[in-house]
Design a protein around this motif. Structure first.
Motif, PDB file in Angstrom:
ATOM      1  N   ILE A  61     -14.506   5.298   0.577  1.00 42.55           N
ATOM      2  CA  ILE A  61     -13.720   4.181   0.060  1.00 42.55           C
ATOM      3  C   ILE A  61     -14.127   3.966  -1.387  1.00 42.55           C
ATOM      4  O   ILE A  61     -15.315   3.904  -1.706  1.00 42.55           O
ATOM      5  CB  ILE A  61     -13.963   2.894   0.874  1.00 42.55           C
ATOM      6  CG1 ILE A  61     -13.527   3.109   2.326  1.00 42.55           C
ATOM      7  CG2 ILE A  61     -13.224   1.712   0.243  1.00 42.55           C
ATOM      8  CD1 ILE A  61     -13.896   1.976   3.257  1.00 42.55           C
ATOM      9  N   LEU A  62     -13.147   3.870  -2.267  1.00 47.25           N
ATOM     10  CA  LEU A  62     -13.398   3.680  -3.689  1.00 47.25           C
ATOM     11  C   LEU A  62     -12.572   2.493  -4.169  1.00 47.25           C
ATOM     12  O   LEU A  62     -11.378   2.412  -3.877  1.00 47.25           O
ATOM     13  CB  LEU A  62     -12.991   4.935  -4.473  1.00 47.25           C
ATOM     14  CG  LEU A  62     -13.155   4.869  -5.986  1.00 47.25           C
ATOM     15  CD1 LEU A  62     -14.623   5.038  -6.356  1.00 47.25           C
ATOM     16  CD2 LEU A  62     -12.301   5.915  -6.668  1.00 47.25           C
ATOM     17  N   VAL A  63     -13.210   1.570  -4.894  1.00 47.86           N
ATOM     18  CA  VAL A  63     -12.508   0.415  -5.448  1.00 47.86           C
ATOM     19  C   VAL A  63     -12.449   0.572  -6.963  1.00 47.86           C
ATOM     20  O   VAL A  63     -13.476   0.720  -7.623  1.00 47.86           O
ATOM     21  CB  VAL A  63     -13.212  -0.908  -5.078  1.00 47.86           C
ATOM     22  CG1 VAL A  63     -12.477  -2.098  -5.700  1.00 47.86           C
ATOM     23  CG2 VAL A  63     -13.295  -1.059  -3.559  1.00 47.86           C
ATOM     24  N   VAL A  64     -11.229   0.547  -7.499  1.00 48.23           N
ATOM     25  CA  VAL A  64     -11.017   0.629  -8.941  1.00 48.23           C
ATOM     26  C   VAL A  64     -10.856  -0.813  -9.448  1.00 48.23           C
ATOM     27  O   VAL A  64      -9.981  -1.540  -8.971  1.00 48.23           O
ATOM     28  CB  VAL A  64      -9.762   1.455  -9.275  1.00 48.23           C
ATOM     29  CG1 VAL A  64      -9.491   1.456 -10.772  1.00 48.23           C
ATOM     30  CG2 VAL A  64      -9.909   2.877  -8.747  1.00 48.23           C
ATOM     31  N   THR A 101      -7.838  -0.479  -3.987  1.00 44.26           N
ATOM     32  CA  THR A 101      -8.799   0.122  -3.062  1.00 44.26           C
ATOM     33  C   THR A 101      -8.194   1.386  -2.471  1.00 44.26           C
ATOM     34  O   THR A 101      -7.078   1.364  -1.949  1.00 44.26           O
ATOM     35  CB  THR A 101      -9.161  -0.865  -1.936  1.00 44.26           C
ATOM     36  OG1 THR A 101      -9.689  -2.057  -2.525  1.00 44.26           O
ATOM     37  CG2 THR A 101     -10.190  -0.262  -0.991  1.00 44.26           C
ATOM     38  N   PHE A 102      -8.941   2.482  -2.568  1.00 42.76           N
ATOM     39  CA  PHE A 102      -8.520   3.769  -2.018  1.00 42.76           C
ATOM     40  C   PHE A 102      -9.364   4.073  -0.785  1.00 42.76           C
ATOM     41  O   PHE A 102     -10.591   4.021  -0.854  1.00 42.76           O
ATOM     42  CB  PHE A 102      -8.718   4.893  -3.034  1.00 42.76           C
ATOM     43  CG  PHE A 102      -7.796   4.814  -4.212  1.00 42.76           C
ATOM     44  CD1 PHE A 102      -6.566   5.453  -4.198  1.00 42.76           C
ATOM     45  CD2 PHE A 102      -8.167   4.103  -5.345  1.00 42.76           C
ATOM     46  CE1 PHE A 102      -5.714   5.376  -5.294  1.00 42.76           C
ATOM     47  CE2 PHE A 102      -7.329   4.026  -6.442  1.00 42.76           C
ATOM     48  CZ  PHE A 102      -6.093   4.660  -6.422  1.00 42.76           C
ATOM     49  N   ILE A 143      -5.043   6.180   1.658  1.00 40.89           N
ATOM     50  CA  ILE A 143      -4.324   4.914   1.598  1.00 40.89           C
ATOM     51  C   ILE A 143      -4.758   4.215   0.324  1.00 40.89           C
ATOM     52  O   ILE A 143      -5.952   4.127   0.042  1.00 40.89           O
ATOM     53  CB  ILE A 143      -4.642   4.036   2.825  1.00 40.89           C
ATOM     54  CG1 ILE A 143      -4.294   4.776   4.111  1.00 40.89           C
ATOM     55  CG2 ILE A 143      -3.910   2.697   2.734  1.00 40.89           C
ATOM     56  CD1 ILE A 143      -4.790   4.087   5.375  1.00 40.89           C
ATOM     57  N   SER A 144      -3.782   3.731  -0.452  1.00 40.81           N
ATOM     58  CA  SER A 144      -4.055   3.000  -1.692  1.00 40.81           C
ATOM     59  C   SER A 144      -3.597   1.562  -1.483  1.00 40.81           C
ATOM     60  O   SER A 144      -2.396   1.307  -1.351  1.00 40.81           O
ATOM     61  CB  SER A 144      -3.292   3.602  -2.869  1.00 40.81           C
ATOM     62  OG  SER A 144      -3.516   4.993  -2.940  1.00 40.81           O
ATOM     63  N   ILE A 145      -4.554   0.635  -1.453  1.00 45.45           N
ATOM     64  CA  ILE A 145      -4.254  -0.765  -1.126  1.00 45.45           C
ATOM     65  C   ILE A 145      -4.182  -1.613  -2.389  1.00 45.45           C
ATOM     66  O   ILE A 145      -5.102  -1.606  -3.211  1.00 45.45           O
ATOM     67  CB  ILE A 145      -5.319  -1.335  -0.177  1.00 45.45           C
ATOM     68  CG1 ILE A 145      -5.382  -0.490   1.099  1.00 45.45           C
ATOM     69  CG2 ILE A 145      -5.018  -2.796   0.148  1.00 45.45           C
ATOM     70  CD1 ILE A 145      -6.535  -0.825   2.009  1.00 45.45           C
ATOM     71  N   PHE A 198       0.825  -1.210   0.000  1.00 48.33           N
ATOM     72  CA  PHE A 198       0.000   0.000   0.000  1.00 48.33           C
ATOM     73  C   PHE A 198       0.853   1.250   0.000  1.00 48.33           C
ATOM     74  O   PHE A 198       2.037   1.216   0.316  1.00 48.33           O
ATOM     75  CB  PHE A 198      -0.977   0.013   1.182  1.00 48.33           C
ATOM     76  CG  PHE A 198      -0.341  -0.102   2.537  1.00 48.33           C
ATOM     77  CD1 PHE A 198       0.154   1.014   3.200  1.00 48.33           C
ATOM     78  CD2 PHE A 198      -0.249  -1.337   3.160  1.00 48.33           C
ATOM     79  CE1 PHE A 198       0.729   0.903   4.458  1.00 48.33           C
ATOM     80  CE2 PHE A 198       0.327  -1.457   4.413  1.00 48.33           C
ATOM     81  CZ  PHE A 198       0.810  -0.338   5.067  1.00 48.33           C
ATOM     82  N   PHE A 199       0.198   2.351  -0.375  1.00 45.41           N
ATOM     83  CA  PHE A 199       0.779   3.682  -0.285  1.00 45.41           C
ATOM     84  C   PHE A 199       0.035   4.446   0.800  1.00 45.41           C
ATOM     85  O   PHE A 199      -1.195   4.379   0.877  1.00 45.41           O
ATOM     86  CB  PHE A 199       0.592   4.466  -1.594  1.00 45.41           C
ATOM     87  CG  PHE A 199       1.477   4.040  -2.717  1.00 45.41           C
ATOM     88  CD1 PHE A 199       2.818   4.411  -2.743  1.00 45.41           C
ATOM     89  CD2 PHE A 199       0.971   3.285  -3.763  1.00 45.41           C
ATOM     90  CE1 PHE A 199       3.633   4.033  -3.798  1.00 45.41           C
ATOM     91  CE2 PHE A 199       1.776   2.909  -4.812  1.00 45.41           C
ATOM     92  CZ  PHE A 199       3.114   3.277  -4.838  1.00 45.41           C
TER      93      PHE A 199
END
Length: 142
Positions: free
Chosen positions: A98-101, A74-75, A120-122, A53-54
């Motif tokens: 929460i946003l899922v790409v 996932t953001f 956080i970018s998972i 993650f970032f």
């Protein structure tokens, strides 16, 4: 249960844990590699954890170039305002979202607010795979 001395912990079966619950795998956020305005947690370097993650702190008007991954990303938007661009759709969200790409979806984001963006970018993999469609880590104007 003992309190963690750092914000990030990772374990593998061979990681010894002391009486206070700490191990050699403890990692302080500030000790993570820095990638522009983000801290990077590569799972492959932390007991081969199946996640990376970032932790991003993005200034207004900034964000990465268009890219995609062969897996969903996932953001978790913690603070600020951000506009995500998924293929041809713009989605503006604020902290607490929460946003899922989906996998293989070209996407980018820009901090569209007036304050630093914290998110956080998972990535659900131990090693991130990114296909850049634009130059990475460039200031972007919406």
């Amino acid at each position: 249960m003992a309190a963690c001395k750092h914000a990030v912990r990772s374990y593998c079966r061979s990681t010894p844990i002391d009486k206070k619950g700490h191990s050699d795998a403890d990692t302080a956020i500030q000790d993570l590699p820095k990638n522009g305005s983000s801290y990077l947690f590569p799972g492959s370097e932390h007991g081969n954890a199946p996640v990376s993650f970032f932790l991003s702190y993005t200034l207004p008007g900034h964000g990465p170039g268009l890219h995609m991954h062969p897996y969903a990303e996932t953001f978790i938007v913690q603070k600020g305002q951000v506009t995500f661009y998924l293929e041809y759709q713009a989605i503006e969200v604020e902290g607490g979202t929460i946003l899922v790409v989906p996998p293989n979806t070209p996407h980018r984001f820009i901090n569209s607010g007036d304050e630093p963006l914290q998110q956080i970018s998972i990535h659900p993999v131990s090693e991130m795979i990114t296909h850049w469609l634009e130059e990475p880590n460039q200031p972007t104007n919406a």
